[in-house]
Design a protein around this motif. Structure first.
Motif, short mmCIF file in Angstrom:
data_model
loop_
_atom_site.label_atom_id
_atom_site.label_comp_id
_atom_site.label_asym_id
_atom_site.label_seq_id
_atom_site.Cartn_x
_atom_site.Cartn_y
_atom_site.Cartn_z
N GLU A 1 42.38 33.37 30.74
CA GLU A 1 42.69 34.08 31.97
C GLU A 1 41.43 34.11 32.81
O GLU A 1 40.32 34.07 32.29
CB GLU A 1 43.14 35.51 31.67
N HIS B 1 48.70 33.68 34.04
CA HIS B 1 48.83 34.61 35.18
C HIS B 1 48.42 34.02 36.53
O HIS B 1 48.05 34.77 37.43
CB HIS B 1 48.04 35.90 34.94
N SER C 1 47.06 34.41 42.03
CA SER C 1 47.56 35.16 40.88
C SER C 1 49.07 35.28 40.98
O SER C 1 49.64 35.27 42.07
CB SER C 1 46.90 36.54 40.81
N ASN D 1 44.66 42.99 39.51
CA ASN D 1 44.44 41.70 38.87
C ASN D 1 44.61 40.53 39.84
O ASN D 1 44.59 39.37 39.41
CB ASN D 1 45.32 41.52 37.62
N LEU E 1 39.19 40.60 41.57
CA LEU E 1 38.41 40.48 40.34
C LEU E 1 36.93 40.66 40.64
O LEU E 1 36.46 40.36 41.73
CB LEU E 1 38.65 39.10 39.70
#
Length: 104
Positions: free
Chosen positions: A35, A74, A88, A96, A101
């Protein structure tokens, strides 16, 4: 006629959705794929590199290729503005989103 508090109804709906999204996000990587955990941005605020959950640092093109190959959890790749773009997955969790981030 009954008065409805539309704002309250919508806020309750959003809160319920947010809780469900958190639960689903916690269970949505059964294959243990990497991820993206942090990003690097240029002076204009564009994401130019990614760090993965295994510590790999990927330039945008390498990250794009891994995302297209299904190696990154994701994220989606879509074509816009004449190029492929990483984003995303839309899961209702703002924290997220790639742009949210932390930077490395």
């Amino acid at each position: 006629m009954e008065q409805k508090d539309y704002e309250k109804i919508y806020e309750e709906y959003k809160q319920d959705s947010q809780q469900q999204a958190q639960i689903e996000a916690g269970n949505s990587n059964p294959d243990g794929k990497e991820e993206f955990v942090s990003v690097r941005k240029n002076a204009d605020g564009d994401i130019i590199a990614f760090k993965t959950s295994t510590g790999r640092e990927l330039d945008y093109i390498s990250a794009l290729n891994d995302a297209k190959a299904g190696k990154i959890a994701h994220v989606d790749v879509f074509h816009k503005y004449g190029r492929d773009i990483i984003r995303s997955e839309p899961d209702g969790i703002k924290e997220n989103n790639l742009d949210q981030l932390p930077e490395f």
